[in-house]
Design an enzyme around this catalytic site. Structure first.
Site, PDB file in Angstrom:
ATOM      1  N   ASP A  92      27.481 -21.849  -2.152  1.00 27.27           N
ATOM      2  CA  ASP A  92      27.526 -22.849  -3.209  1.00 27.27           C
ATOM      3  C   ASP A  92      28.554 -22.361  -4.236  1.00 27.27           C
ATOM      4  O   ASP A  92      28.998 -21.212  -4.172  1.00 27.27           O
ATOM      5  CB  ASP A  92      26.138 -22.994  -3.835  1.00 27.27           C
ATOM      6  CG  ASP A  92      26.094 -24.000  -4.965  1.00 27.27           C
ATOM      7  OD1 ASP A  92      26.858 -24.988  -4.929  1.00 27.27           O
ATOM      8  OD2 ASP A  92      25.295 -23.803  -5.892  1.00 27.27           O
ATOM      9  N   ASP A 112      28.900 -23.510  -8.286  1.00 30.60           N
ATOM     10  CA  ASP A 112      28.296 -23.288  -9.600  1.00 30.60           C
ATOM     11  C   ASP A 112      26.980 -22.527  -9.455  1.00 30.60           C
ATOM     12  O   ASP A 112      26.073 -22.953  -8.741  1.00 30.60           O
ATOM     13  CB  ASP A 112      28.024 -24.626 -10.298  1.00 30.60           C
ATOM     14  CG  ASP A 112      29.293 -25.231 -10.898  1.00 30.60           C
ATOM     15  OD1 ASP A 112      30.369 -24.637 -10.726  1.00 30.60           O
ATOM     16  OD2 ASP A 112      29.194 -26.290 -11.537  1.00 30.60           O
TER      17      ASP A 112
END
Length: 298
Positions: free
Chosen positions: A50, A52
């Site tokens: 991922d 953020d």
């Protein structure tokens, strides 16, 4: 209830915390559990990050950008006891961002709860739906540009261990991907500035929220990634920081490890293969071992 806000003293950051504990947790009782890695057909073929929260701890940067926008437009809510512009505290923003996804929905919810604000955008607080939407659009656009300035400033660094793990994966011939629910322009900006152009261009797959119809926790982005990578979901390992990302990964049939942040530390990561405060001492070999079937034996 999540297990730890930080790694307990008898565990290093390299030690995976396999299940969130219950309120009766104690170091002694945890040591009575044995973790048995059984033989499995699974082999790590793709490592998926991922963005953020995993590659960069971004929530405090988003909060700063929102507060800068509120100050720039002198945003004041009628319920505020202070004459100063609206300023979201770290504690409040942690709760808000875990409650509501997306910048515009956050502001709409807040203004509905605390009263639509006055600002330099208009002579008075907006009354119509159209004027309220216009206020939120202007604030969000300004906030987005401010966030980009912060990322480009050179003061933001990737979270510990991320670049090393990416390099280990590529060097070993594993596929490497980034899958983020954020907008593509935002993720591209972050990746170019934080992992560097060479690593970014070397990704085997890059997907953003714009690329799929359904956002996390829907598993669509990870199912799509597996197809693009040409590997089975069961041979992928995802690194996430939140329960929303964990649900998306496991929903796609992938194993997932959590590298939590201060904003997500209290979430329930029971379904994670392992939980780390960060990746500073996590090696690719550790993740390869985790992809085997993990059985907790009492």
């Amino acid at each position: 209830m999540a297990c730890f806000l930080s790694a307990p003293p008898f565990l290093s950051s390299r030690t995976p915390l396999f299940k969130p504990c219950n309120p009766t947790f104690s170091p002694a009782s945890s040591r009575t559990r044995r973790l048995v890695l059984t033989a499995s057909a699974r082999a790590l073929q793709a490592l998926i990050f991922d963005c953020d929260g995993v590659i960069l701890e971004s929530e405090h940067l988003h909060r700063q950008a929102y507060n800068d926008a509120f100050a720039h437009f002198n945003v004041r809510c009628p319920s505020s006891p202070s004459p100063a512009p609206l300023d979201w505290t770290p504690e409040f923003y942690d709760e808000l961002q875990n409650l509501i996804g997306g910048g515009k929905p956050k502001m709409r919810w807040y203004f509905k709860e605390h009263g639509w604000p006055t600002s330099t955008i208009s002579d008075s607080a907006p009354q119509s739906d159209e004027d309220r939407a216009n206020l939120v659009d202007i604030l969000q656009d300004w906030k987005t540009e401010r966030y980009k300035e912060i990322i480009r400033s050179g003061t933001v660094e990737p979270r510990p261990g991320v670049l090393r793990l990416m390099d280990e994966a590529k060097a070993s011939g594993r596929k490497l991907a980034v899958c983020s629910a954020a907008t593509k322009s935002s993720v591209v900006l972050c990746l170019e500035n934080l992992i560097g152009l060479e690593r970014f261009q070397g990704l085997d797959c890059f997907l953003a929220g714009d690329d799929v119809k359904e956002k996390k926790p829907d598993p669509m982005i990870y199912v799509t990634a597996a197809k693009k990578l040409g590997v089975s979901e069961k041979d992928c390992l995802v690194v996430e920081d939140s329960v929303i990302g964990l649900q998306a990964a496991t929903g796609a049939g992938m194993s997932c490890v959590i590298s939590y942040t201060s904003s997500t530390a209290n979430q329930d990561f029971t379904a994670a293969a392992a939980i780390y405060p960060d990746l500073s001492n996590v090696r690719l070999a550790d993740l390869e071992a985790l992809l085997g079937d993990v059985v907790a034996a009492k």
